[in-house]
Design an enzyme around this catalytic site. Structure first.
Site, mmCIF file in Angstrom:
data_model
loop_
_atom_site.group_PDB
_atom_site.id
_atom_site.type_symbol
_atom_site.label_atom_id
_atom_site.label_comp_id
_atom_site.label_asym_id
_atom_site.label_seq_id
_atom_site.Cartn_x
_atom_site.Cartn_y
_atom_site.Cartn_z
ATOM 1 N N HIS A 58 -12.011 140.886 39.855
ATOM 2 C CA HIS A 58 -12.716 141.615 38.797
ATOM 3 C C HIS A 58 -12.841 140.760 37.535
ATOM 4 C CE1 HIS A 58 -12.918 144.435 35.379
ATOM 5 N NE2 HIS A 58 -13.795 145.034 36.163
ATOM 6 N N TYR A 96 -45.918 129.233 16.586
ATOM 7 C CA TYR A 96 -44.568 128.757 16.898
ATOM 8 C C TYR A 96 -43.505 129.713 16.373
ATOM 9 C CZ TYR A 96 -44.219 127.201 12.035
ATOM 10 O OH TYR A 96 -44.173 127.176 10.671
ATOM 11 N N SER A 112 -45.814 130.912 7.221
ATOM 12 C CA SER A 112 -44.607 131.071 8.030
ATOM 13 C C SER A 112 -43.931 132.366 7.594
ATOM 14 C CB SER A 112 -43.676 129.877 7.836
ATOM 15 O OG SER A 112 -42.510 130.076 8.594
ATOM 16 N N ARG A 138 -26.570 140.672 48.237
ATOM 17 C CA ARG A 138 -27.347 140.865 47.010
ATOM 18 C C ARG A 138 -27.543 139.488 46.376
ATOM 19 N NH1 ARG A 138 -22.444 143.985 43.939
ATOM 20 N NH2 ARG A 138 -20.934 142.365 44.263
ATOM 21 N N LYS A 194 -27.873 148.126 47.050
ATOM 22 C CA LYS A 194 -27.063 148.016 48.261
ATOM 23 C C LYS A 194 -27.791 148.653 49.447
ATOM 24 C CE LYS A 194 -22.698 148.406 47.733
ATOM 25 N NZ LYS A 194 -21.410 148.940 47.383
ATOM 26 N N CYS A 246 -39.908 131.825 10.596
ATOM 27 C CA CYS A 246 -38.703 131.025 10.367
ATOM 28 C C CYS A 246 -37.515 131.873 9.934
ATOM 29 C CB CYS A 246 -38.969 129.899 9.382
ATOM 30 S SG CYS A 246 -39.455 130.492 7.761
ATOM 31 N N ARG A 263 -20.137 154.908 49.389
ATOM 32 C CA ARG A 263 -20.194 153.966 48.260
ATOM 33 C C ARG A 263 -21.388 154.243 47.376
ATOM 34 N NH1 ARG A 263 -17.630 148.700 50.092
ATOM 35 N NH2 ARG A 263 -17.247 149.027 52.291
ATOM 36 N N MET A 285 -18.678 152.013 39.504
ATOM 37 C CA MET A 285 -18.736 153.351 40.091
ATOM 38 C C MET A 285 -17.772 153.421 41.278
ATOM 39 S SD MET A 285 -22.715 154.293 39.728
ATOM 40 C CE MET A 285 -23.355 152.820 40.443
ATOM 41 N N GLY A 326 -18.098 147.295 40.421
ATOM 42 C CA GLY A 326 -16.825 147.943 40.112
ATOM 43 C C GLY A 326 -16.920 149.106 39.145
#
Ligand code: PEP
Ligand code: MG
Length: 887
Positions: free
Chosen positions: A460, A862, A775, A342, A28, A842, A98, A109, A107
């Site tokens: 909220h 992979y 694998s 933001r 902020k 895998c 703030r 803090m 929300g």
């Protein structure tokens, strides 16, 4: 050494900070400074740095030396800029205090508004503005916030006093109270304050200021902020900054207002200005969802000039930050101020659309686009929706705002606490509330979905649900919560009743509906094709490319994974093909057979079934490699358990159950996970693998004859060194050769192995001589490296995680330190023998982002994961490439 600077001024021309200083000034504070530098109207103020927060906690909640003076100097500067003084009886300056950490924690803090108010200032403000109602309202709000946040007085006591006043005056809304009422309310509020603190409400503005600064720094360590950081894996921050900023007022009358807006739609990502506002209100009224706000477009009618100015600013900010902006604004008597900007949180669909659109608009490059979409975003996109077939002809009970996409069914609960308790018992719950507040976070996390009767898209409930990817319908006017009952539309429901919500449309339905997973959108396909390109182009030493395959046991799974972009099958567990009831009987016949003939007889029945499935999988994968693992059935998963199952098998075999039982008993193993499974089965009964190899070759031959491209790979499981392969590989090769020759078909079929026993990892160089590929079966490798039974970890893993003995469950995310060391060793050793040895993973961890990153760094070719995780794996694989590749 230069003196450490603690406080940074902003507003009025040039700020002392900028957007690059987020760590020090919080998001902020840094952006307020940046906006000042861009010439955007920001109410002036100053930011106390996050380093002060860190020092405060390091030094037993004492501030570093010199801070007090710096704060006072900056306050003097602010007073000069504003031409007003804090607490001045004639024309007081009021400020907000703030929080703001480097990572946004909405929300979580504390915030205090209207600071500087006292018995004299309120009169001065009333006279100066000619608006006593406004002045007394500001004072009563301040006492409430200060009492609640700084002194810990229960919020409800103030609310009750307000409600009592409204009742006495017979008005419904706060706006119905006049100046005198609010003045009387201030008297009531002060009594509440004194009752709890045994002191009068502080009149000295500097005492108020330090009280508020302490509270904001203190809120960094409050329970909900700690929980939020834990849930969102926010680590390594210094703390919160504190922003002290001159107040501007949206509740000054009908030419004032306040709102929240986004430069693009945060739900869909459409490039449309989006937001909400309330006239004659303060910011908390919008966020708390107390009054339902109006759409931003209507601001154009109410104040065209301000609306156009806001449009300009949102364009300027979006172009500057090159990302969708979430802005808070206030209009005070027709003058616009931006209080915050933001990068906006967004739903999954929006994240993808914004990324794709911004590349097309030339605002960002593809790499930036890839970095901006998170696995959670894609997870949301792949959220279930209600099966449209089941919805045919059914009307919703009511409709609210489509606040967070996806559908959810659950049993109604009315409190966050109940949600947690019910979920603990394994119930699926849907949290139904008037609105939610940060205290509800624990209950929101465990809920399938959230339904609120008030609040808008920025309430909220909406913001938090979107962030968590939990479906949410907010502000549903047709919902009325009355204690432990709720009226939805025209029907009353009680706790425990089932409802279904659709957070993509806002609809609410009675009962439970089947949910289905959505298909990929065009934007998502485009986006993931960029991810694939990054992966395909990646180079690590000899290894080119980093692919995503899938674990699929059935043709339908393979098809789904193919549609999700899998570049092959990394694991087909052939024993899973027998979970199907019709096939299971033949499989059971095979495992209880006590002669080779009987076994061969059963295998003959199985062969065509397997061949058919293999053919289906090859076809679905359109020529991409398909790794089929030969049988690895931990026997306890397959032997008949119940009386009925035994009777059914006995009937199939034409024997009496009592004659069958001893054979079944003989198959019992004390440690089936370490028992007669994997290649050990073929060491004792080679005909089983013979049949499977034959089924694979015959299916592949069928494909070739039908011009379907095919690339089978055969994988042998649970080996502990090269000896087993030396025994089994030649048998498989002989069968392949015989069948190919007979069919006059030429095909290269690779034979590789799983590395899932620690000994195999250690002896990988010897094994590589007999294997075309490796694998990693990290389920077993983890089980055997930790000696944690993979089927029994539930009883102790939570304690390990809670006590911090393990950071994460190693069955979810590969343990880099131990299991990872074996993987690294095996890869290096294997490639020391065969430099181009193909290596993959895998185990279930193959779809986990941290594991994918590790696999890239370890040089794997992979990863392979379940079909639904393929899109996320494609994204995280590309992000791993970008993160770990130097430009
Ligand atoms: C593994 O062990 O990681 C593996 C993939 O095999 P399974 O889970 O079938 O034992
Ligand atoms: Mg295994």
């Amino acid at each position: 050494m230069a003196k450490q600077k603690f406080v940074y001024f902003f507003g009025e021309g040039k700020a002392e900070g900028d957007a690059k200083m987020k760590e020090l000034l919080g998001g902020k504070g840094a952006n307020l400074a940046e906006m000042t530098n861009l010439g955007i109207p920001v109410p002036p103020g100053f930011t106390i740095s996050t380093e002060v927060c860190a020092a405060y906690y390091e030094n037993k909640q004492k501030y570093p030396e010199g801070l007090e003076k710096e704060v006072l100097d900056n306050l003097t500067k602010l007073e000069k800029v504003m031409g007003k003084k804090l607490g001045d009886p004639e024309d007081p300056l009021l400020v907000s205090v703030r929080s703001g950490a480097a990572v946004s924690m909405p929300g979580m803090m504390d915030t205090i508004l209207n600071l500087g108010m006292n018995d004299k200032a309120v009169v001065g403000l009333a006279n100066k503005t000619g608006n006593p109602r406004f002045a007394w309202d500001a004072y009563r709000r301040f006492i409430q916030m200060y009492g609640d946040i700084v002194m810990g007085i229960p919020h409800d006591e103030f609310e009750e006093a307000l409600a009592a006043m409204k009742k006495a005056k017979k008005v419904e809304l706060d706006t119905g109270l006049d100046a005198k009422d609010l003045e009387n309310l201030v008297v009531e509020y002060k009594k509440i304050y004194k009752k709890h603190t045994k002191k009068d409400f502080p009149q000295n503005p500097l005492d108020q200021l330090w009280g508020a600064i302490n509270a904001v720094f203190g809120s960094w360590m409050n329970e909900r902020a700690i929980k939020y950081r834990e849930l969102n894996n926010i680590k390594g921050l210094k703390g919160t900054a504190v922003n002290v900023q001159s107040m501007v007022f949206g509740n000054f009358g009908d030419d004032s207002g306040t709102g929240v807006c986004f430069s693009r739609d945060p739900s869909t990502g459409k490039n449309e200005f989006y937001g909400e506002f309330l006239m004659n209100a303060q910011g908390e009224d919008v966020v708390a969802g107390i009054r339902t706000p109006e759409k931003i477009a209507t601001l154009a009618k109410k104040n065209k000039k301000v609306y156009e100015q806001l449009l300009d600013i949102k364009d300027k900010l979006e172009n500057h930050f090159r990302d969708m902006q979430d802005m808070e604004f206030t209009v005070q008597q027709g003058v616009l101020y931006i209080l915050q900007t933001r990068n906006g949180k967004r739903a999954g669909a929006a994240a993808v659309k914004i990324a794709v659109d911004m590349v097309a608009e030339g605002l960002i490059d593809k790499e930036t686009a890839i970095k901006r979409v998170t696995p959670e975003h894609l997870d949301q996109l792949l959220h279930p929706m209600i099966d449209p077939k089941a919805l045919k002809g059914i009307k919703p009970l009511t409709k609210g705002l489509n606040a967070s996409p996806g559908a959810a069914c659950g049993r109604i609960v009315f409190t966050a606490k109940d949600a947690e308790e019910w979920a603990e018992r394994g119930e699926k719950v849907l949290l139904v509330r008037k609105d939610t507040s940060p205290e509800d976070i624990g209950g929101m996390v465990v809920s399938e979905g959230i339904l609120t009767s008030t609040g808008g898209m920025t309430s909220h409930a909406a913001v938090v649900a979107r962030g968590m990817g939990t479906p949410c319908v907010a502000g549903a006017k047709g919902v009325s919560v009355q204690g432990k009952k709720v009226v939805i539309g025209e029907k009353t429901f009680k706790e425990g009743d089932w409802i279904t919500i659709d957070g993509s449309t806002g609809d609410v339905y009675e009962g439970q509906f089947p949910l289905i997973s959505p298909k990929m959108s065009k934007d998502l396909e485009t986006f993931l094709s960029w991810c694939d390109k990054v992966c395909a182009d990646s180079v690590r030493g000899n290894v080119k490319g980093f692919l995503v395959r899938t674990n699929a046991d059935q043709p339908e799974d393979a098809k789904r994974a193919f549609d999700f972009g899998a570049q092959g099958v990394g694991l087909c567990r052939t024993e899973h093909m027998f979970f199907d009831k019709e096939k299971l009987i033949h499989f059971r016949t095979m495992i209880v057979a006590d002669t080779e003939e009987a076994r061969k007889e059963a295998l003959k029945k199985i062969l065509p079934l397997q061949k058919k499935d293999f053919f289906g999988i090859f076809k679905a994968m359109e020529g991409r490699p398909v790794t089929i693992r030969l049988l690895d059935p931990p026997l306890h998963e397959f032997v008949p358990h119940t009386k009925e199952e035994v009777a059914e098998l006995a009937e199939h075999l034409g024997v009496k159950p009592k004659d069958l039982q001893p054979k079944i008993d003989k198959l019992h193993e004390a440690n089936p996970m370490l028992g007669h499974r994997g290649c050990r089965l073929a060491v004792t009964y080679p005909e089983i693998y013979d049949m499977q190899v034959e089924a694979i070759v015959l299916a592949a031959i069928d494909c070739v004859k039908k011009n379907i491209p095919v690339k089978p790979e055969i994988m042998i499981p649970i080996v502990c060194d090269e000896q087993e392969l030396a025994l089994l590989r030649p048998r498989a090769e002989a069968i392949i050769k015989k069948n190919l020759e007979k069919a006059k078909v030429k095909l290269d079929i690779q034979i590789g192995t799983m590395i899932e026993v620690p000994r195999a990892a250690l002896l990988a160089d010897k094994i590589a001589a007999f294997a075309d590929f490796f694998s990693f079966g990290t389920n077993d490798l983890t089980q055997m490296t930790f000696a944690f039974s993979r089927d029994d970890v539930g009883s102790f893993m939570p304690a390990y995680e809670k006590l911090g003995l393990l950071d994460v469950d190693p069955f979810k995310s590969v343990d880099e330190e131990g299991v990872g060391m074996l993987m690294n060793w095996a890869t290096t050793k294997g490639r020391s023998v065969k430099s181009d040895l193909k290596v993959g993973i895998c185990g279930e961890q193959g779809g986990d982002p941290a594991t994918i990153d590790f696999c890239f760094r370890t040089g794997l070719n992979y990863v392979s994961c379940s079909p639904f995780r393929v899109p996320i794996a494609r994204l995280t694989a590309a992000q791993a490439v970008l993160r770990n590749t130097k430009k």
